[in-house]
Design an enzyme around this catalytic site. Sequence first.
Site, short mmCIF file in Angstrom:
data_model
loop_
_atom_site.label_atom_id
_atom_site.label_comp_id
_atom_site.label_asym_id
_atom_site.label_seq_id
_atom_site.Cartn_x
_atom_site.Cartn_y
_atom_site.Cartn_z
N CYS A 195 0.17 3.58 2.76
CA CYS A 195 0.57 3.28 4.00
C CYS A 195 2.18 3.36 4.13
O CYS A 195 2.61 3.61 5.23
CB CYS A 195 0.30 1.53 4.02
SG CYS A 195 -1.21 1.36 4.14
N CYS A 213 0.78 -1.37 0.03
CA CYS A 213 0.10 -0.11 0.00
C CYS A 213 0.88 1.45 0.04
O CYS A 213 1.62 1.66 0.99
CB CYS A 213 -0.84 -0.04 1.19
SG CYS A 213 -1.60 1.52 1.77
#
Length: 105
Positions: A33, A30
């Site tokens: 992230c 991600c």
Amino acid sequence: MAIEVTDANFDATVLKSSLPVLVDFWAPWCGPCRAVSPIVEEISKELDGKALVCKVNVDENQASPSRFGIRAIPTLIVFKDGEVVDQVTGAVAKNNILDLINKAL
């Protein structure tokens, strides 16, 4: 440094903590992230002794994210006394994350 939490130790580490806890639900693939991760690490150093900062890899631990209705990552949730205080989803600025935590301090 942020504590890696699993489904197996989530309750003991997060819900039973005497300190407020920031949990970062994330995954290695991600992009947002990865953008938030250094900020989360900075916050963990700044709040050492005042709050716990934990990370849950949603690919390896699916029960905890499911339990708290995580539908997108990164999702950051602040817990105090085993209860959700606040949460935010997406790559957010450090001051936004600190504002979440300050509600629980």
